[in-house]
Write a protein that holds these residues in place. Structure first.
Motif, PDB file in Angstrom:
ATOM      1  N   LEU A 417      13.615 -13.764  60.793  1.00 45.98           N
ATOM      2  CA  LEU A 417      14.063 -12.818  62.072  1.00 45.98           C
ATOM      3  C   LEU A 417      14.883 -11.788  61.932  1.00 45.98           C
ATOM      4  N   ILE A 418      15.806 -12.237  61.150  1.00 46.01           N
ATOM      5  CA  ILE A 418      16.838 -10.859  60.841  1.00 46.01           C
ATOM      6  C   ILE A 418      16.027 -10.032  60.222  1.00 46.01           C
ATOM      7  N   TRP A 419      15.100 -10.241  59.390  1.00 42.67           N
ATOM      8  CA  TRP A 419      14.172  -8.968  58.790  1.00 42.67           C
ATOM      9  C   TRP A 419      13.521  -8.217  59.940  1.00 42.67           C
ATOM     10  N   ILE A 420      12.879  -8.956  60.971  1.00 43.39           N
ATOM     11  CA  ILE A 420      12.231  -8.401  61.691  1.00 43.39           C
ATOM     12  C   ILE A 420      12.778  -7.529  62.712  1.00 43.39           C
ATOM     13  N   VAL A 421      14.100  -8.071  63.073  1.00 37.85           N
ATOM     14  CA  VAL A 421      14.838  -7.519  64.121  1.00 37.85           C
ATOM     15  C   VAL A 421      15.469  -6.388  63.725  1.00 37.85           C
ATOM     16  N   PHE A 422      16.269  -6.233  62.379  1.00 41.05           N
ATOM     17  CA  PHE A 422      17.219  -5.321  61.949  1.00 41.05           C
ATOM     18  C   PHE A 422      16.667  -4.419  60.815  1.00 41.05           C
ATOM     19  N   ASP A 423      16.753  -2.950  61.207  1.00 44.51           N
ATOM     20  CA  ASP A 423      16.467  -2.224  59.909  1.00 44.51           C
ATOM     21  C   ASP A 423      17.425  -1.860  59.170  1.00 44.51           C
ATOM     22  N   ASN A 424      18.734  -2.020  59.640  1.00 45.05           N
ATOM     23  CA  ASN A 424      19.966  -1.797  58.883  1.00 45.05           C
ATOM     24  C   ASN A 424      20.795  -2.852  58.780  1.00 45.05           C
ATOM     25  N   ILE A 425      21.687  -2.923  57.897  1.00 37.24           N
ATOM     26  CA  ILE A 425      22.833  -3.926  58.012  1.00 37.24           C
ATOM     27  C   ILE A 425      23.972  -3.388  58.918  1.00 37.24           C
ATOM     28  N   ALA A 486      20.211 -20.194  49.129  1.00 37.60           N
ATOM     29  CA  ALA A 486      19.473 -19.438  48.171  1.00 37.60           C
ATOM     30  C   ALA A 486      18.223 -18.692  48.867  1.00 37.60           C
ATOM     31  N   ILE A 487      17.588 -19.487  49.652  1.00 36.25           N
ATOM     32  CA  ILE A 487      16.461 -19.005  50.295  1.00 36.25           C
ATOM     33  C   ILE A 487      16.813 -17.791  51.307  1.00 36.25           C
ATOM     34  N   PHE A 488      18.016 -18.011  52.018  1.00 39.81           N
ATOM     35  CA  PHE A 488      18.071 -17.143  53.296  1.00 39.81           C
ATOM     36  C   PHE A 488      18.636 -15.918  52.735  1.00 39.81           C
ATOM     37  N   ILE A 489      19.641 -16.083  51.522  1.00 43.34           N
ATOM     38  CA  ILE A 489      20.048 -14.696  50.985  1.00 43.34           C
ATOM     39  C   ILE A 489      18.925 -14.035  50.172  1.00 43.34           C
ATOM     40  N   LEU A 490      18.011 -14.636  49.349  1.00 41.73           N
ATOM     41  CA  LEU A 490      17.096 -14.022  48.707  1.00 41.73           C
ATOM     42  C   LEU A 490      16.209 -13.210  49.792  1.00 41.73           C
ATOM     43  N   ILE A 491      15.942 -13.655  50.852  1.00 42.39           N
ATOM     44  CA  ILE A 491      15.110 -13.065  51.858  1.00 42.39           C
ATOM     45  C   ILE A 491      15.941 -11.711  52.503  1.00 42.39           C
ATOM     46  N   LEU A 492      17.195 -11.853  52.557  1.00 40.83           N
ATOM     47  CA  LEU A 492      17.852 -10.756  53.198  1.00 40.83           C
ATOM     48  C   LEU A 492      17.933  -9.923  51.988  1.00 40.83           C
ATOM     49  N   TYR A 493      18.033 -10.227  50.799  1.00 38.84           N
ATOM     50  CA  TYR A 493      18.191  -9.381  49.476  1.00 38.84           C
ATOM     51  C   TYR A 493      16.842  -8.430  49.232  1.00 38.84           C
ATOM     52  N   ILE A 494      15.675  -9.108  49.512  1.00 35.60           N
ATOM     53  CA  ILE A 494      14.324  -8.416  49.696  1.00 35.60           C
ATOM     54  C   ILE A 494      14.360  -7.600  50.712  1.00 35.60           C
ATOM     55  N   LYS A 495      14.697  -7.910  51.786  1.00 36.07           N
ATOM     56  CA  LYS A 495      14.515  -7.067  52.981  1.00 36.07           C
ATOM     57  C   LYS A 495      15.385  -5.487  52.755  1.00 36.07           C
ATOM     58  N   LYS A 497      17.105  -4.589  49.819  1.00 37.91           N
ATOM     59  CA  LYS A 497      17.697  -4.047  48.442  1.00 37.91           C
ATOM     60  C   LYS A 497      17.353  -2.382  48.751  1.00 37.91           C
ATOM     61  N   ASP A 498      16.517  -1.966  49.195  1.00 39.34           N
ATOM     62  CA  ASP A 498      16.127  -0.663  49.308  1.00 39.34           C
ATOM     63  C   ASP A 498      16.352  -0.388  50.856  1.00 39.34           C
ATOM     64  N   GLY A 499      17.486  -0.362  51.397  1.00 38.24           N
ATOM     65  CA  GLY A 499      17.871  -0.265  52.669  1.00 38.24           C
ATOM     66  C   GLY A 499      17.564   1.008  53.281  1.00 38.24           C
ATOM     67  N   VAL A 500      17.323   1.267  54.463  1.00 36.51           N
ATOM     68  CA  VAL A 500      16.877   2.553  55.148  1.00 36.51           C
ATOM     69  C   VAL A 500      18.441   3.506  54.960  1.00 36.51           C
ATOM     70  N   THR A 501      19.610   2.873  55.332  1.00 39.70           N
ATOM     71  CA  THR A 501      20.659   3.594  55.216  1.00 39.70           C
ATOM     72  C   THR A 501      21.635   3.072  54.232  1.00 39.70           C
ATOM     73  N   LEU A 502      21.574   1.755  53.805  1.00 38.43           N
ATOM     74  CA  LEU A 502      22.520   1.148  52.870  1.00 38.43           C
ATOM     75  C   LEU A 502      22.078  -0.141  52.246  1.00 38.43           C
ATOM     76  N   ASN A 503      22.096  -0.445  51.157  1.00 38.21           N
ATOM     77  CA  ASN A 503      21.657  -1.697  50.645  1.00 38.21           C
ATOM     78  C   ASN A 503      22.318  -2.934  50.580  1.00 38.21           C
ATOM     79  N   PHE A 504      21.809  -4.065  50.592  1.00 39.08           N
ATOM     80  CA  PHE A 504      22.299  -5.540  50.588  1.00 39.08           C
ATOM     81  C   PHE A 504      23.268  -5.444  49.257  1.00 39.08           C
ATOM     82  N   ASN A 505      24.594  -5.669  49.349  1.00 31.94           N
ATOM     83  CA  ASN A 505      25.673  -5.549  48.627  1.00 31.94           C
ATOM     84  C   ASN A 505      25.778  -6.965  47.931  1.00 31.94           C
TER      85      ASN A 505
END
Length: 648
Positions: A417-425, A486-495, A497-505
């Protein structure tokens, strides 16, 4: 060495002191080559030995026996000094350095003198049991009957040690209950009204884990052999590999009894065992109780069904207020009350004349004497309890595939859901991540204690300590929290890792922080579970507890006064959100379309006095705050569980 295998009774006399004059030690056990031969299946072949040290003291040592050796009701470990006045318990036998040997199974099963039970209700003192004197013969079946609220279950709990009486004394097999409880609990079986078994285990698994917790020095082969024998005797052997949740009410009740019979008790207490059963099952069940009694087990059961009396030897009727009005033959009570049916008795019970004319048919004239001594808890080692409780709990969770799958699916659903709703962090991402961690930990744990209260109470009575119980819950729930994180952070990292404005740190640090926060929140869930009486109440409170976590995190609303700031220090989201912002370092502000330091943006909603602190915004302070909250909750979990049952 004795010349024959003696079947000892109260007439037999042994002088161990005299034997020790001619040899260095006296060996006691079932084997024929022992110096004192006790012929009983409860006793190991070479159970214990007594010797004399250089100071002239008499020393008893348990030889790693199956059922242990007790002195004055306390289990001994290693060398233990004894004197002439000490009572030694081996199996179901009582002996001393010099004196008669007693077979406890031949003593009166229960003797009570003047027991009273008092409760405080709405500031008033209410007597539930009224100076009851009672004697129950060994190997008999006694039913306790009477109207609702007359103290039937209270009496049962008073006799078995779950709820000790404020006044009076209880003796089981000639031994005072309180001062000999560590030994007597090995002779007591207790099946409460609500089934005290984990329904997510198979029948064999449930009995196996109970055996590992209660029995000493039994091999897996011996345990499984014992389980097979009990299930065969109780008519449920064909169900041994079935989940308990799939069994009928009658079958579950038999498994509960099998669980208690593992320790081979001399007395079995049952609280309304026939209530959930159909007539055909009741007959079969009561016949089983009859067989157990014939084999040597005393049965005391609370019942509401007059038909149960056809299988009982005696019945005790109680009137409102806990007054005894009849104790005697279960076939003669109708004549006593001059009625034709059992139901007619209930219409007479409220008449005070029956209380006034009651006369104890067996007045206690020869009360057993006992020596008061300090009660020492001597349960299985902490590490052993922790190991088996953890292993059992993990098995329960993995057997319950549906609920475990639903629990684990929460993480990917929210992360997607975070993946779908948010384009940036944005500031919302670390906040929702922290809130999710707290939700996982709290929700996972919220029902884990309250849903098994009957089991907890029964195991606490027998030998379970609170510390390993809590730690086993934390260990297993922590494992699932780590998987969810682990599952949660992995999905956010995949989303991102090549962010539109900044990456998952720092995904590794984010994973550890989420796991840490979720495990800490597990304590919150367990505290709720330990504090309330039903799962429904707990789940009603969970939203009330979590909503303030949302409001006081410093993101939804600005913290603008010292009181709100102080309250926010007591929430996990306050510190968890700050930690995630520190790890992420920078976030994207949609309003100004710019990147900004995450912690600095969060602190704009905090009170200035907090941001003036030297360590504000540092993850070290967040760690300390969460650990302190966890320790406080751990303390209150312990105290709440301690209140659940007052163990003798």
């Amino acid at each position: 060495m004795m010349s024959k295998d003696q079947k000892l009774n109260s007439e037999d006399k042994i002088d161990i002191i005299e034997i020790l004059k001619n040899k260095p030690k006296v060996l006691i056990g079932r084997s024929l080559d022992c110096d004192i031969v006790l012929n009983s299946n409860y006793i190991s072949r070479k159970h214990a030995e007594i010797s004399r040290n250089s100071n002239g003291d008499y020393i008893i040592r348990d030889n790693n026996s199956t059922n242990g050796t007790f002195v004055n009701g306390q289990k001994i470990i290693g060398d233990f000094k004894i004197t002439n006045s000490d009572k030694i318990f081996i199996g179901k036998k009582q002996l001393s350095l010099v004196g008669n040997v007693k077979d406890l199974s031949k003593e009166s099963a229960v003797i009570t003198t003047g027991i009273q039970k008092i409760f405080k209700k709405n500031g008033k003192i209410e007597k539930v049991l009224q100076k009851i004197d009672l004697e129950v013969h060994s190997k008999s079946l006694l039913a306790i009957m009477g109207p609702s609220g007359c103290g039937k279950t209270t009496l049962l709990k008073t006799l078995n040690g779950e709820a000790p009486a404020e006044y009076g004394e209880v003796y089981l097999f000639g031994l005072e209950l309180k001062s000999n409880y560590e030994y007597l609990k090995t002779l007591i079986g207790y099946v409460p009204q609500y089934d005290s078994i984990h329904t997510q285990l198979t029948v064999r698994e449930s009995l196996y884990f109970t055996a590992k917790m209660r029995l000493d020095n039994y091999s897996d082969f011996q345990i499984n052999k014992k389980i097979d024998s009990l299930l065969e005797e109780l008519g449920v052997k064909e169900k041994s590999e079935d989940l308990i949740s799939s069994l009928s009410g009658g079958q579950k009740k038999r498994v509960c009894i099998a669980q208690e019979l593992l320790s081979e008790p001399l007395i079995l207490f049952l609280d309304e065992p026939t209530s959930p059963l159909d007539p055909a099952t009741i007959e079969s069940f009561l016949n089983i109780l009859k067989r157990l009694s014939n084999r040597g087990t005393t049965i005391i059961m609370v019942s509401h069904k007059p038909s149960d009396l056809d299988y009982m030897d005696e019945v005790l009727f109680l009137a409102k207020g806990g007054f005894p009005i009849y104790l005697g033959d279960s076939k003669k009570y109708k004549k006593y009350f001059d009625v034709d049916t059992a139901l007619a008795v209930y219409s007479l019970i409220s008449d005070s004349k029956w209380i006034d004319q009651y006369s104890n048919p067996r007045p206690i004239t020869n009360l057993p004497k006992y020596k008061k001594h300090k009660i020492i808890k001597n349960n299985k080692p902490f590490s052993e309890q922790y190991y088996w409780l953890t292993k059992r709990y993990f098995k329960i969770k993995t057997n319950d595939k549906t609920n475990t799958a639903v629990m684990l699916l929460q993480a990917p659903i929210i992360a997607v859901l975070i993946w779908i709703v948010f384009d940036n962090i944005t500031p919302a991402v670390p906040f929702i991540t922290a809130l999710s961690a707290i939700w996982f930990g709290t929700n996972n744990a919220a029902r884990e204690i309250v849903s098994e209260l009957p089991i907890f109470k029964r195991e606490r009575m027998f030998n379970m300590d609170i510390g390993p119980y809590i730690l086993s819950k934390i260990t297993v729930l922590a494992f699932f929290s780590v998987v969810q994180s682990a599952i949660f952070i992995l999905i956010l990292y995949i989303k991102f890792k090549d962010g539109v404005t900044l990456n998952f740190n720092s995904p590794i640090y984010a994973f550890f922080w989420m796991s840490f926060l979720s495990i800490a929140a597990t304590f919150l869930g367990l505290l709720l579970s330990a504090s309330l009486s039903t799962a429904e109440k707990v789940m009603s409170i969970v939203p009330i507890v979590l909503i303030p976590q949302i409001m006081l995190a410093g993101l939804v609303a600005k913290i603008n006064n010292w009181l709100v700031e102080l309250i926010s220090y007591l929430t996990f989201t306050r510190w968890g959100t700050e930690g995630f912002n520190f790890i992420q370092d920078k976030i994207y502000i949609e309003e100004i379309r710019k990147k900004k330091r995450a912690v600095e943006h969060l602190h704009e909603n905090f009170l200035e006095k907090y941001t003036d602190l030297d360590y504000s915004g540092q993850i070290g302070l967040d760690i300390i705050a969460i650990i302190l909250l966890t320790l406080i909750m751990g303390y209150f979990i312990y105290t709440q569980l301690k209140k659940k049952i007052k163990v003798l």
